[in-house]
Structure formats: structure tokens, C-alpha cells
Motif scaffolding. Structure first.
Motif, PDB file in Angstrom:
ATOM      1  N   SER A 102      -4.150   3.415  -3.369  1.00  0.00           N
ATOM      2  CA  SER A 102      -2.753   3.212  -3.765  1.00  0.00           C
ATOM      3  C   SER A 102      -1.846   2.816  -2.605  1.00  0.00           C
ATOM      4  CB  SER A 102      -2.214   4.482  -4.436  1.00  0.00           C
ATOM      5  OG  SER A 102      -3.013   4.846  -5.538  1.00  0.00           O
ATOM      6  N   VAL A 103      -2.423   2.254  -1.551  1.00  0.00           N
ATOM      7  CA  VAL A 103      -1.699   1.730  -0.392  1.00  0.00           C
ATOM      8  C   VAL A 103      -1.113   2.847   0.474  1.00  0.00           C
ATOM      9  CG1 VAL A 103      -0.060   0.007   0.458  1.00  0.00           C
ATOM     10  CG2 VAL A 103      -1.094  -0.281  -1.792  1.00  0.00           C
TER      11      VAL A 103
ATOM     12  N   VAL B 226      -5.230  -6.449  -3.543  1.00  0.00           N
ATOM     13  CA  VAL B 226      -4.639  -5.916  -4.774  1.00  0.00           C
ATOM     14  C   VAL B 226      -3.479  -5.000  -4.396  1.00  0.00           C
ATOM     15  CG1 VAL B 226      -6.740  -6.039  -6.181  1.00  0.00           C
ATOM     16  CG2 VAL B 226      -6.285  -3.983  -4.830  1.00  0.00           C
ATOM     17  N   GLY B 227      -2.604  -4.763  -5.341  1.00  0.00           N
ATOM     18  CA  GLY B 227      -1.483  -3.857  -5.103  1.00  0.00           C
ATOM     19  C   GLY B 227      -0.377  -4.528  -4.321  1.00  0.00           C
ATOM     20  N   PRO B 228       0.679  -3.769  -4.059  1.00  0.00           N
ATOM     21  CA  PRO B 228       1.885  -4.351  -3.473  1.00  0.00           C
ATOM     22  C   PRO B 228       1.716  -4.725  -1.999  1.00  0.00           C
ATOM     23  CG  PRO B 228       2.122  -1.979  -3.633  1.00  0.00           C
ATOM     24  CD  PRO B 228       0.840  -2.325  -4.330  1.00  0.00           C
TER      25      PRO B 228
ATOM     26  N   LEU C 252       3.578  -4.490   1.233  1.00  0.00           N
ATOM     27  CA  LEU C 252       4.705  -3.684   1.740  1.00  0.00           C
ATOM     28  C   LEU C 252       5.254  -4.218   3.058  1.00  0.00           C
ATOM     29  CD1 LEU C 252       3.499  -0.042   0.934  1.00  0.00           C
ATOM     30  CD2 LEU C 252       4.705  -1.655  -0.512  1.00  0.00           C
TER      31      LEU C 252
END
Lengths: 409, 409
Positions: free
Chosen positions: A79-80, A346-348, A350
Motif C-alpha cells: 500500500s505504498v 501500481v498504486g499512487p 506520491l
């Protein structure tokens, strides 16, 4: 005295009686890492968390010593952001034990010098000057030390002396506006930690004080919050300077003094520690300082040596960071680095100082597979196959060292 | 039976003896909010956290009941992401009490129907299909209910039935690929929770089952991770469907069945609960369902009614969300909405479903000030001054209701 190691300095502090939290724990412990894999340490070492960090998720951590606590490779998630209770801890000396400083964090005082109008600020005053939230990789200089073949002294970190977190505070640039700007001719930003200096010792041997090039002012903040909570003592609360893109030691905890200076700090931790010292040679201020982080990546899933992966389609995932520029691309190899294929972020995103999650879908047959990954950043730097050898085992970004061997059945 | 409220349904479950965790707590409790401000509740209510959520940070939470736990307005921080131990909890019925489901989360089974090749998947199998990490606002339909003047039944949430978090799992689109796509003519995505249905009761009165328009497939995921940790039971673990941009009730916890359907679910929670019912009227399937979130914002600092702010420069900060499109801009008023000025977004942009942190620097003289904020999204919608009245007090995004009154000295 000049040759005191970090361990030696810490032991001196212990004998000065200032470290209640270390009771029952050795100074610099060498983890018993049979396979140099974080997961493997679970059964072989089981030291308790020290008092100031007893709120950490014990199952996610490897306690090397009271001041060196690593995140397990299998505990990062996808989840980063690294949850604060799984974030590594590394202190150069034990944290201050003055309980009042965390009870009234807004009263903590920072002295600012080397500026047009030197003065001090309480945290409450700093909170009126501006606000920034910076997602970034916090990574210990020695992360990956466990793979150096000459066995450097210091904690044998594998991948878990790193995390991606959000620090929140006031931009140093906003502070500089409030004090009329820097004095003329300053070249370094020098931060001093608030650890007490025992009487009778040379402060320069103990003091945690680091200088970074003045260019770091651009993105640095003075932080009082970490991942949405008040900055805990274990991570430098009430106030920590955060130098995004630099190794963790440069982001000084419990900061008491921020100075803009013409010279680097005279403290040992600046002069001879954290230098690119050739293997077997003596550290010297003439060697480059350990400052900026390089491009790096590693696989977290699968990485548990105790786990057998089911044959067939497997999602291989991990993190990639660019260092001083954004991670741009990531490749994965399932044959120990012979062939490489592009993996997907994948995912944001930042921002350039954060890491990216990546995933690669592979069909794995029964057997043992050597999984590797290799990141490239926006500046065009790719992760090298070989580590850059150095005496203390800093800044290991070798893709080969970070490979994982997985059993598939 | 048709007119049972949520509270009524929950009471029935209690009498069926299925909710051990609720011992000692009332069903739907009305918090004693003198000023309708989260901070004010601290001293007047002090219910314990229920067992399944006892790992929450008690000081950050307001326990309305065992199934409704709110984040204090002063506990959000300024780091965009809401820490999991501060995230609100709202269950429509008590969570399942089968301990084994959280011990072996990878064995949890999901049935998929309304597709070319219906079948079931374990979570372990879902983990081979793909990976996505989605930052998003999770917000209860009834967040802001406390300000409706007709005192709707249900939990009297102010701002804290919301958080911005990162859910990680497999995209529903990737799942659809694995089952040959949707069957022809399907219009809704219908998710069923795994709560046990007590014998002898009409399942449609109890079942937590929601349908959303098929367009939601685009960004929906089946999540097993929240903010980097395995999804806890309190937030729907082992597996939850996440429908970004929709109110929380549409993201079904402990999902057991994902169906693509031609009709909306026959369950009461779909047919007559969560509808835009006019005040004083009966709920009906002919009224629009509560699905998409609208543009909204609120100030978190300063917001503590017990705190006096020091006169002079103050950083006013809070969050702004766009609903189904990104938050585009945010204005702040320090005079109760007479004059507005543009505020600044700070921190990372995590994508259209996340909220943004904002800050506004104001010079506040001694006295009492009414602080307000008003967001606009990329679709051009601005937050209205007045709430949209409805019988159950859903979806309050009135900027006036969310104002805070601060004492400055």
C-alpha cells in the motif's frame, strides 16, 4: 578516542547511566541471519522491543538492539505507505529520556543561526509559519549492509531499514523567510540533535550533528507529524529535520539547533563517520560524505523463505525508488538476472522522493526460482548489479544482493 | 417488519444472541454532543471500544456504540492518510464472530456469478489475478447527520465518519477477465456480506447486500489490505469490495458473493434503506439510492472548542474531497461565510478519490471567529451553503454546517 565506533560511543553513554530504555539489551547486536533474509530471523532472534518503541508491531520487526530495529521483508505490504508501527528505528545514540519533552511537544525549542535575524522558535511558533506534507523514503545509510562480504561492523540490515512515510511540518524555506534569509556565504545546512551530552566527554564525539549541502534547503522540512500522528520520540519527536532524498542519518532527530554554516560540522559523526571509506582504510573527511540515496528496488512478495509458493501464475511485487529523482521504470527477472522484463507500477505516485509499488505477473513452474528486480530513475541511473564496496557497508543498491530465492511446488 | 430501522434490525440480532462484542454497549447510541463538535464529546461520553476494535487509538475516537465509532475532528492530522487505528468504524450489523476467518484469511471464499463462467475463488487465488492500491475517501452515508435540524434517527456523526486510506487488492476488472466477462444484460454489481443470518428471520431484512451501477466496475477492487496491513475484521477483512467514490455502505465487508445482476438487491438495506427520502416520508425503492459522494470539505485545525488560539498568524488547515472527480480548489472564510479567499493545497495528490490537505494562513485578532471552507471539484460542483434535507440525514456537505467557532486571545 578518535577511533571510537558508534558502538563504543553508545557503550560510553550507557556507562554514564543515561539510557534506561536499554536495560536488558546489548549495544550493537549482530543478527543471526542464516540466509541474510529478514524473514529467516524470526525464529532465531527474539529480543524484546525497547520501552520507547514498545508500541511497534512486534511480529513485523526484527530487534537487532535497543537502537536498531528492522522491518521484516514480508511486513511491508503493498500500500505504498509504511505503517508507523512497522517503520524501522535506528538511533545513533539513545533517545533523550526527558519525558516532559513529549508531554508538551509544542514547547520544544529550536535555535536558528547563520541567518539574518538569529532567534529561537517553539514548535508552537513554527506551526504558524507554514505547512507541508512530504511523502518520502526514509532509509538508513547502512540498509543492505548484511550482504557486504567483508562483514562491516554495524547492524546487519537487509532491506528493512527503510520505509515510505509522510512527514508533515514547516518548510525550511518558510522558516528562512521568517528570519530574513540566510547569512551571506553559507554552504551547509547543519542540524544538531537534542541528545544530552554526558559531562566530561568531548561533545564532538557524542553529538549527533550533520551538515548537508545548502541545496537540500529546497525540499527540507521541520516535521512534528509522521503519517498523521504526532511524531513519536522513536522517530525524532517532538521535532525532526527531514532532508528528503538523503540517508536517514541526515534527518536529525529531536533537533535543537538549525544552523546555516560555512563549514561542515566538527562532530565525529560528520567528519569521519558516514564516509565513502575504501574497505580496510581509515575514515577521513577527505572522503565523500554519505548524503544522497541512489536508485534502488527490491521484491517483497514472495520473499518468505519458510513459504512455498503454489505453481502457476504468481504476482511478484515490491518497491522501487529513484533516490534524488523519481523512479521511472522497473524490470523483473525470474532467472537470477539473465533475462529481464518490464514490470508495472501500481498504486499512487506520491512524488519523486517516495517509492512506487510494482507488480509483475509470472508463470512459475515447480522448482526454485531466483527473483530479481532492477529500477531506473528519471535521471537515467539504473541499479547496478554490484554494490559499491566501502568499509562500513553503506548504500547497497546492488540488484544481485537483493535477489530472493523462492520455492515453488 | 417492513418498517424496521437499522436500529431495529440490530436489536433483533442482539436478541438472537449473535453479537458477543456488544456486551455492555447500547445499540444506536446518541452521543451527547453539546456543540455538535467531535472534540466536545470527549469528556461527556466515555464508552469502551468493542473487542473487535480494541486496537483503535482510544483518545482519537468517539465510541457512539459497538458498531459506530467516530474519529475526533482534532485527530485527523495533516498527512493526508488517516492512520488505521484512527479510522472510523461503522457496521450495519455486528461483524461475524468466527475467529478462524481472520486466522486463515487466504482461505476465505468468494462466489462470483452473473458472469460467463461462474465460480468461486479463495483469497489466495484472487491474489494471483492482479494488484491495485487505491487511495480513497471512505465515508459513511450519514457523516454530518448531527447537523440535520429534524434529528434523524441513526448515529449523530459530525465529521469523523470518514477517512482517507489506501485499500489494496485485485481490480474487479481483472477478476472479470478470469471468468470470461459479465453475462449479457447486467446493470448492477451486487455484493453480499458474510454476516451470519439468524435462523427464522427473513434474510432480506438482515442481509447486508448492496447494488451499485455497473459503471462502478471501472475502479472497484476486492481488497485484502488497508494502509499496508492485512485488512482487519473491523474494516471488512478478510475481503471487502471497495467502490471508490461511493458512500461506505456500498463497500461491502466480509464479501461472500459478487454478482452481476439485472435488478437491484431485494434486501431491505438496498430497497428502502439508504434512499433520498423526503423528511417525514416513508422510504421507497422509487427514491434515488445513496451511492455517489459529493464535493465536501472541512477544517480540522483549529477546531478544538476547549482550545484558545493565540492571536496573530494562524495556519487554518483541513481536507477537501471532490466526490466522483478530484477536488480542484478550496476557499476559506474567517467571518462565517461573508468573504472568501482561495486556500492552498499541500501534500501529495493521491488521485481523484482521495482527499487533499489544504492550508490557509490568516491573521486572527482576539475574539471569536467563525471559520468556514468551501471546495469545488473538477466537474465544477461547489459545496452548497445548505444541506440537502432528507429523512435519514444522509450526505451532508453543507459548508455552513461544517463551520467551526474558534476563540482567539
Amino acid at each position: 578516542m578518535e577511533k571510537l565506533t558508534n558502538a563504543g560511543r553508545r557503550q560510553m553513554l550507557i556507562s554514564a547511566g543515561s539510557i534506561a530504555a536499554m536495560a536488558g539489551l546489548s549495544g550493537v547486536a549482530r543478527a543471526d541471519l542464516g540466509t541474510a533474509d529478514a524473514g529467516a530471523a524470526k525464529s532465531s532472534t527474539a529480543k524484546p522491543l525497547p520501552g520507547y518503541a514498545n508500541w511497534k508491531d512486534a511480529d513485523s520487526m526484527i530487534v537487532h538492539s535497543a537502537n536498531t530495529i528492522e522491518t521484516r521483508r514480508t511486513a511491508f505490504g503493498n500500500s505504498v505507505i509504511t505503517p508507523t508501527d512497522r517503520l524501522f528505528v535506528r538511533n545513533n545514540v539513545a533517545p533523550p529520556t526527558d519525558a516532559s519533552m513529549m508531554k508538551e511537544p509544542d514547547s520544544w525549542t529550536l535555535e536558528v543561526s547563520g541567518v539574518a535575524k538569529p532567534r529561537s522558535f517553539t514548535v508552537a511558533e513554527l506551526k504558524t509559519l507554514g505547512l507541508a506534507a512530504v511523502p518520502m523514503v526514509l532509509q538508513c545509510s547502512g540498509n543492505g549492509r548484511a550482504w557486504f562480504p567483508h562483514k562491516p561492523s554495524g547492524t546487519q540490515w537487509t532491506v528493512g531499514a527503510a520505509g515510505c512515510v509522510i512527514f508533515t511540518g514547516v518548510p525550511v524555506k518558510a522558516l528562512l523567510e521568517a528570519v530574513g534569509g540566510m547569512a551571506d556565504g553559507m554552504v551547509y545546512m547543519t542540524s544538531t540533535g537534542g541528545e544530552p551530552i554526558p559531562q566530561g566527554l568531548d561533545p564532538n564525539l557524542i553529538r549527533v550533528e550533520r551538515s548537508v549541502p545548502i541545496s537540500a534547503v529546497e525540499d527540507a522540512i521541520l516535521a512534528w507529524e509522521l503519517n498523521g500522528q504526532s511524531l513519536p520520540l522513536a522517530h525524532g519527536g517532538p521535532l525532526r529535520i527531514i532532508v528528503p532524498g538523503y540517508t536517514g542519518v541526515n534527518s536529525i532527530k529531536y533537533i535543537k539547533h538549525l544552523a546555516f554554516t560555512k563549514e561542515q560540522s566538527p562532530a565525529k559523526i560528520q567528519q569521519t563517520s558516514y564516509r565513502w571509506t575504501p574497505v580496510g582504510e581509515k575514515p577521513s573527511p577527505s572522503q565523500d560524505s554519505i548524503w544522497e540515496l541512489p536508485v534502488k528496488s527490491w521484491i517483497n512478495f514472495p520473499s518468505d523463505p519458510d513459504q512455498t509458493v503454489t505453481a502457476g501464475r504468481v504476482q511478484i511485487s515490491g518497491i522501487a525508488m529513484g533516490g534524488m529523482s523519481a523512479a521511472k521504470s522497473i524490470e523483473v527477472s525470474v532467472d537470477g538476472g539473465k533475462e529481464w522484463q518490464k514490470a508495472e507500477f501500481v498504486g499512487p505516485d506520491l512524488g519523486k522522493y517516495a517509492w512506487r509499488e510494482f507488480v509483475f505477473s509470472a508463470d512459475l513452474a515447480a522448482g526454485t526460482h531466483e527473483l530479481a528486480c532492477r529500477a531506473t530513475n528519471e535521471a537515467g541511473d539504473s541499479q547496478p548489479e554490484a554494490r559499491r564496496e566501502n568499509n562500513r557497508g553503506y548504500i547497497n543498491n546492488s540488484w544481485r544482493d537483493h535477489m530472493v530465492s523462492v520455492k515453488v511446488a
